[in-house]
Design an enzyme around this catalytic site. Structure first.
Site, PDB file in Angstrom:
ATOM      1  N   GLY A  16      62.145 -62.391 -38.100  1.00  0.00           N
ATOM      2  CA  GLY A  16      62.147 -61.482 -39.237  1.00  0.00           C
ATOM      3  C   GLY A  16      61.075 -60.415 -39.237  1.00  0.00           C
ATOM      4  CE  LYS A  17      58.415 -59.027 -33.698  1.00  0.00           C
ATOM      5  NZ  LYS A  17      59.457 -59.991 -33.257  1.00  0.00           N
ATOM      6  CB  THR A  18      63.151 -55.800 -38.010  1.00  0.00           C
ATOM      7  OG1 THR A  18      62.992 -55.806 -36.577  1.00  0.00           O
ATOM      8  CG2 THR A  18      63.711 -54.447 -38.429  1.00  0.00           C
ATOM      9  CG  LEU A  19      62.964 -58.910 -44.123  1.00  0.00           C
ATOM     10  CD1 LEU A  19      63.806 -57.970 -44.965  1.00  0.00           C
ATOM     11  CD2 LEU A  19      63.386 -60.354 -44.345  1.00  0.00           C
ATOM     12  CE  LYS A  34      60.353 -53.757 -31.579  1.00  0.00           C
ATOM     13  NZ  LYS A  34      61.661 -54.277 -32.032  1.00  0.00           N
ATOM     14  CD  GLU A 101      59.980 -54.792 -35.679  1.00  0.00           C
ATOM     15  OE1 GLU A 101      60.724 -55.720 -35.325  1.00  0.00           O
ATOM     16  OE2 GLU A 101      60.388 -53.787 -36.298  1.00  0.00           O
ATOM     17  CB  ALA A 103      59.113 -55.736 -28.244  1.00  0.00           C
ATOM     18  N   GLY A 104      58.903 -58.933 -29.875  1.00  0.00           N
ATOM     19  CA  GLY A 104      58.712 -60.342 -29.561  1.00  0.00           C
ATOM     20  C   GLY A 104      57.353 -60.864 -29.985  1.00  0.00           C
TER      21      GLY A 104
END
Length: 206
Positions: A16-19, A34, A101, A103-104
């Site tokens: 849920g990092k994007t949220l 990102k 954000e 990646a991973g």
């Protein structure tokens, strides 16, 4: 908390990092970046966050790497015949607060020798760590915190995402001594109203 740059990092992938990045971006009316997008180029994480933001101030900065396959960055880059270079991952210029954000997870490889955590050392920006409640999340969260502290990377706090588990959350907070910046009960349908509601809840702690 008055930060010019915040990095949203996770204890793993798909938590849920994007949220969370969208909620923080809306709460602070910040810019979003990102730097590495792996796969889903027809609808990237940047596109997703942009679609959920309602304030007029946020700017969405272009990815440094757009990789075609939904793989770990180093594997996706190899597939595309490129190599991710930390020297090309410089913070975009902005006078606004910047939300980044990753990646991973923090130990995800970027190339043969460097990991996401090396990128965090380069940027020297405080990290908001996203933890999701599942069996094993205490272990993953404590390992992530330990790795960040060993590299002397500032931790702004933890955001818990998903179904609440007070026993796990309290143990993590007590053991690490980190503040809880918020708890997001991830909903099935995420809308601009959802993001706005959580942004108002998190804003005082950010």
């Amino acid at each position: 908390m008055n930060r010019k740059t915040l990095v949203v990092a996770g204890t793993g992938t798909g938590i849920g990092k994007t949220l969370i990045a969208a909620v923080i971006t809306e709460a602070l009316e910040a810019d979003y970046w990102k730097p590495i997008q792996s796969g889903s180029l027809d609808h990237t994480d940047t596109d997703e966050v942009r679609s959920l933001i309602t304030n007029a101030r946020s700017v969405f900065h272009k990815e440094a790497y757009r990789l075609t396959e939904p793989l770990s960055p180093h594997a996706a880059a190899k597939h595309d015949g490129v190599e991710i270079e930390l020297t090309k991952l410089n913070l975009p210029e902005t006078s606004n607060t910047l939300v980044i954000e990753l990646a991973g997870g923090i130990m995800v490889p970027l190339n043969k020798n460097e990991l996401n955590i090396d990128l965090l050392v380069k940027w020297q920006a405080p990290v908001v760590l996203v933890s999701q409640n599942y069996l094993g999340s205490i272990n993953h969260t404590l390992l992530s915190v330990e790795a960040l502290k060993n590299k002397k990377i500032e931790l702004a706090g933890i955001i818990f995402n998903g179904n609440a588990n007070p026993a796990s959350e309290n143990y993590i907070l007590q053991y690490t001594g980190l503040p809880c910046l918020g708890i997001i009960n991830q909903e099935q349908h995420i809308t601009t109203e959802t993001i706005s509601r959580y942004a108002q809840l998190l804003k005082p702690s950010l």
